[in-house]
Design a protein around this motif. Structure first.
Motif, PDB file in Angstrom:
ATOM      1  N   UNK A 109       0.862  -1.185   0.000  1.00  0.00           N
ATOM      2  CA  UNK A 109       0.000   0.000   0.000  1.00  0.00           C
ATOM      3  C   UNK A 109       0.897   1.233   0.000  1.00  0.00           C
ATOM      4  N   UNK A 110       0.293   2.358  -0.305  1.00  0.00           N
ATOM      5  CA  UNK A 110       1.027   3.625  -0.198  1.00  0.00           C
ATOM      6  C   UNK A 110       0.517   4.360   1.037  1.00  0.00           C
ATOM      7  N   UNK A 162       4.542   0.626   1.626  1.00  0.00           N
ATOM      8  CA  UNK A 162       4.619  -0.223   2.823  1.00  0.00           C
ATOM      9  C   UNK A 162       4.103  -1.596   2.413  1.00  0.00           C
ATOM     10  N   UNK A 163       4.861  -2.647   2.804  1.00  0.00           N
ATOM     11  CA  UNK A 163       4.388  -4.011   2.522  1.00  0.00           C
ATOM     12  C   UNK A 163       3.957  -4.649   3.832  1.00  0.00           C
ATOM     13  N   UNK A 164       2.796  -5.298   3.772  1.00  0.00           N
ATOM     14  CA  UNK A 164       2.257  -5.988   4.944  1.00  0.00           C
ATOM     15  C   UNK A 164       2.197  -7.477   4.619  1.00  0.00           C
ATOM     16  N   UNK A 211       2.808   2.187  -8.038  1.00  0.00           N
ATOM     17  CA  UNK A 211       4.085   2.585  -8.652  1.00  0.00           C
ATOM     18  C   UNK A 211       5.095   1.436  -8.741  1.00  0.00           C
ATOM     19  N   UNK A 212       4.665   0.308  -9.326  1.00  0.00           N
ATOM     20  CA  UNK A 212       5.578  -0.831  -9.444  1.00  0.00           C
ATOM     21  C   UNK A 212       6.797  -0.471 -10.300  1.00  0.00           C
ATOM     22  N   UNK A 246      12.150  -3.874  -7.107  1.00  0.00           N
ATOM     23  CA  UNK A 246      12.227  -4.993  -6.155  1.00  0.00           C
ATOM     24  C   UNK A 246      10.864  -5.656  -5.985  1.00  0.00           C
ATOM     25  N   UNK A 247       9.799  -4.909  -6.252  1.00  0.00           N
ATOM     26  CA  UNK A 247       8.452  -5.443  -6.034  1.00  0.00           C
ATOM     27  C   UNK A 247       7.939  -6.085  -7.321  1.00  0.00           C
ATOM     28  N   UNK A 248       7.950  -7.397  -7.399  1.00  0.00           N
ATOM     29  CA  UNK A 248       7.491  -8.121  -8.584  1.00  0.00           C
ATOM     30  C   UNK A 248       6.014  -8.451  -8.378  1.00  0.00           C
ATOM     31  N   UNK A 249       5.204  -7.786  -9.097  1.00  0.00           N
ATOM     32  CA  UNK A 249       3.751  -7.882  -8.882  1.00  0.00           C
ATOM     33  C   UNK A 249       3.265  -9.337  -8.904  1.00  0.00           C
ATOM     34  N   UNK A 250       2.586  -9.748  -7.841  1.00  0.00           N
ATOM     35  CA  UNK A 250       2.064 -11.118  -7.757  1.00  0.00           C
ATOM     36  C   UNK A 250       3.061 -12.100  -7.160  1.00  0.00           C
ATOM     37  N   UNK A 251       4.340 -11.702  -7.056  1.00  0.00           N
ATOM     38  CA  UNK A 251       5.355 -12.647  -6.563  1.00  0.00           C
ATOM     39  C   UNK A 251       6.263 -11.997  -5.523  1.00  0.00           C
TER      40      UNK A 251
END
Lengths: 585, 585
Positions: free
Chosen positions: B294-295, B306-308, B335-336, B341-346
């Protein structure tokens, strides 16, 4: 209201020795010092516990009388949509006095200054037949006005409480009845509040309508000037009409003649020169015709010069002028360079009028009637014209009631010379007529099944202002002096000294009085000196004060009337009964 | 309140056959149809005469109980200066919910959403010693909040009436006492209002503080979800804490291994593939670790990803998350492209954490304890990692209570499995602590002459909302059913038929009941059919209905209990006494 025991040891109250720096009037000074109100914002006050009790008493009296006259209580929001106020033109007419704001979607709103539009729409929403009328609705509600100069404490705030009511009738006769019913109710309300008032004829101002009266509380600190005559005439200055002199036949009047009148910047200097020139003419300021230029700013923003001709012994009265030209606003005229016809200091009517070359509108005081002769400007520097005759040598576009009213002017109804007085507007009753109903299309079916526009009245009382006016009119040099019906407590029981027996007796008396249905303010503070307690009792102003002190040893208490100052020793035995009879008269 | 006779022939009332188009809930529908309220603006309602009587009854009950607990009534303006709200940060924290406006001088103001700041300043203004405390002040006042979606009639408006009170104590023990006194008073108030309620633990949310409970009225249309257990635990979902499992020793746990998991966009599809790969492992959604981005938008405007991390069988609960991150606000993350570093879905935790290369903050559900094994993203498209062990293979920046609560979750106090219910917040009691006193410097001298910061509580009841909740919970399919203490009238006398004798008898009965101190709604409409009158009586909902009709010829009237529907024929002689005993129980 519930009967209660208010203990000063725990009451949220601090009496102050010093006047607040911003307090201009006695009511503000005393209400703040006595801990009844506290300033929270410019023009916004917080009611503290004792103050709120007075407020609620005033509110209760108003509510009882409104209910008794058959008006029905409703309650509107304060945050209102723009559209209805646009439909009646008040969204713009209110100018800077209206608090406007946008919601999160950017939609325009306002904080209600009064609710004519909303009441009109509500009745339109629910009613449709003459059978539903007459109807009177009211609310006691918070109003907001962005006053240029909030002042005098509760007398003129930006947020205040008003009782506003509205009547709805199918015809003028109905409106007259609703108006009369409100008038009667207002008389009862102000009588119960113990407030002296004059009912004065008032102009309608920006509201538009016909008959209108104000309930003014006469006081030197009032913002409104009004007039009254020995014969009972009373009116707001805006509403005074001039007794018009008879026209004078034009035959045989002398010709107008221009004279050199250097160095006559004032009426006084002009009269002096005129007397030198014509010692036998008996000239006075009244012989001169002063022509005052102002700029009218119309609601659509257009600016127009206007000249007002009036006898030289009178000034233009700003409020009377504003009432006459509303919704246009008045500004000082400065653009002499754009209007060469206007020779500053020497303006004469010969070049004025919408038919003239200058095209400048010219309105005159009602005393300027055909055949009157004047000394006035000759439209050349240093020159005045004499024996200029109205209706022969000059004309005008109309008549305007803009000249100041002077003490001694005759009352328009022939009831004698006028006296000038100042007052605070406590209530206003107002025949709106069909202005709002037309703008918002409030129609009902009449007996013949025909749609007719409803005629309305609007009626207001300042609730918070009434509290201040009562304080203003009843206080003395020691503090507040509340009339019984609005006092925050019926009795102030003061225990003085350190003796436990005194506090026990005071406590017992207070409890007994509360048991009898009274509200009692009990000064049970253990470590406060008798002197401070007495001072506080005077400042706080309960109508009856009972002191339990040294006399207790001899079996007596002191009963005091705050207003008259009368003191009486009463036996402890049966004290409650004696106090009750003092309270209940 | 005065006892009165309300005649339906003149009462400002129109009952409506149809539901208003915008009415989503029964209370709004019925209050509008029965002519108790009328919409005046989005989220703003006008109280019509009967509605305002209910409103004032509710207000009276609240006032009586607040007075009885020793709280003192004051009254603040609604239009407030910006500065105090800036000092506490709420000027910005309130975001779009705050109505802001400028006055004619361009000075910023707000319409008060609650008055913590103003009360704090008032007490600071008048009090200075521990001897002045404890103190509880309250007001019953109009509040304004620019709700994104005003809905459900009076249940969530933009302008509404609240009783808000504030306690002031010198220490925590005092605050506990003041809090308990308010809690007791609230119990009495809601009991008198006849409103069912659950007292639930609540998070402090944007207010900042410590202990806090809500009085929720359980209803399917409620906006708040709360939980309760058989053992008596009750809490707002925001306040539920997770029962944390024991950590698992790391020794002997299998190594993490990456597997191909193509076409697994959902947890369900991932679990299906995992089961194919490892049929004996017994994988479920709970075996997976979902990483939700989320942002956060901080009050100063900065945006932070922020990743939860939470078990795959649970969604992030928006309200729980918002309560945890306030005053920051939550927006969807898009904003992927800026964060490779944030691979959407993985997304997997191995690349997360403020200490990691990505620098992205990583918070986990309390169930993610050291030694737990997870299936989660491998940070490459089409691949997941299995047996990733918390505390061995990845770490986190902290724990967050943001996962949804599921029915059957254990209550944190061990009182059994939780059940989920919905409710409307009727009241909120709240230990503010020293937040406001610190921000606005409210200090008093303690017993030792040392300055200490005052500790505060804040306590609210929605007055207008209570009216709606009562209507919501007591209505039936025929209309409103008012509890006696809040009903606009004690008795509804209905005259049916055309016989003059009937109207005379009904009039006499109504007058006698009013004389006995009752408020009577009298249906004296001459030309309305009995059927319409009965329907109106059901819709309007007075607790006792007396019909004077055909039975009069035989000397009987009908007495009906609106709630139970029980009917009884009673003799005309002595009817008033019988009605009185029905009303007074």
């Amino acid at each position: 209201m519930c009967t209660v025991l208010l203990r000063m040891s725990t009451l949220f109250l601090r009496t102050l020795r010093d006047d607040p720096a911003d307090a201009e009037v006695a009511s503000h000074r005393l209400l703040a010092r006595a801990g009844y109100i506290r300033r929270a914002a410019p023009g916004g006050f917080t009611w503290l516990p004792l103050g709120f009790r007075v407020f609620r008493n005033v509110e209760r009296i108003i509510r009882e009388e409104m209910d008794a006259m058959g008006a029905q209580e409703v309650h509107f929001p304060s945050l209102l949509p723009k559209e209805p106020y646009e439909a009646t033109g008040r969204w713009t007419e209110y100018g800077d006095n209206l608090f406007r704001l946008k919601d999160r979607r950017g939609v325009d709103h306002l904080l209600g200054p009064t609710h004519e539009e909303m009441f009109t729409l509500l009745v339109k929403d629910l009613y449709s037949s003459y059978k539903d009328l007459p109807l009177s609705l009211y609310q006691i509600q918070t109003k907001f006005r962005d006053e240029a100069r909030p002042r005098a404490g509760l007398l003129r705030g930006r947020e205040f409480t008003m009782k506003d009511s509205y009547s709805f009738d199918v015809d003028d006769a109905g409106l007259d009845k609703s108006y009369a019913a409100h008038r009667d109710a207002y008389i009862k309300i102000f009588d119960r509040l113990g407030l002296e008032y004059a009912i004065v004829s008032a102009m309608s101002g920006a509201m538009g309508g016909s008959r209108s009266e104000e309930f003014l509380h006469p006081t030197a600190i009032g913002e409104d000037t009004f007039v009254r005559s020995p014969g009972g005439y009373a009116a707001n200055v805006e509403a005074v009409t001039t007794v018009v002199p008879d026209a004078v036949p034009l035959e045989g009047l002398p010709e107008a003649h221009v004279e050199d009148t250097p160095d006559t910047p004032t009426i006084e200097s002009l009269v002096a020169v005129a007397r030198q020139l014509f010692p036998d003419a008996g000239y006075t300021a009244e012989s001169t015709l002063k022509n005052v230029v102002v700029t009218l700013v119309h609601p659509d923003g257009t600016r127009e010069p206007l000249v007002i001709g009036l006898p030289g012994n009178r000034e233009v009265d700003a409020k009377r002028l504003e009432a006459q030209v509303a919704p246009a606003e008045v500004e000082p005229f400065t653009e002499f360079d754009k209007h060469p016809a206007l020779v500053k200091g020497y303006i004469g009517p010969q070049v004025l009028g919408s038919e003239s070359e200058s095209g400048i509108r010219y309105l005159v005081d009602p005393r300027v009637v055909t055949g009157t002769r004047w000394i006035t400007g000759a439209n050349q520097p240093g020159k005045h014209v004499f024996d200029l005759v109205a209706g022969r040598d000059f004309t005008w576009d109309g008549v305007i009631e803009a000249a100041e009213v002077l003490a001694g002017d005759p009352a328009p109804d022939g009831s004698g010379p006028l006296e000038l007085a100042r007052g605070v507007e406590m209530g206003h009753i107002f025949q709106l007529g069909r202005k709002y109903a037309e703008a918002l299309d409030l129609k009902v079916l009449d007996e013949n099944g025909k749609l007719v526009t409803v005629t309305m009245g609007s009626y207001g009382i300042g609730v918070s202002r009434a509290v201040a006016a009562i304080a203003e009119s009843t206080h003395d040099e020691l503090g507040l002096v509340w009339p019984r019906e609005v006092a925050p407590a019926d009795v102030h029981v003061v225990a003085t000294g350190k003796d436990a027996a005194i506090f026990e007796a005071a406590e017992a008396l207070a409890a007994e009085l509360v048991g009898q249905g009274l509200t009692v303010l009990y000064d049970d503070r253990p470590k406060v000196s008798p002197g401070v307690k007495f001072k506080d009792a005077e400042l706080l102003g309960m109508p009856t004060i009972v002191t339990v002190g040294r006399g207790l040893a001899e079996g007596v208490l002191e009963l005091r009337d705050r207003r008259t100052g009368e003191r009486e020793e009463i036996p402890v035995d049966g004290a409650a009964a004696r106090v009750l009879s003092a309270v209940r008269g």
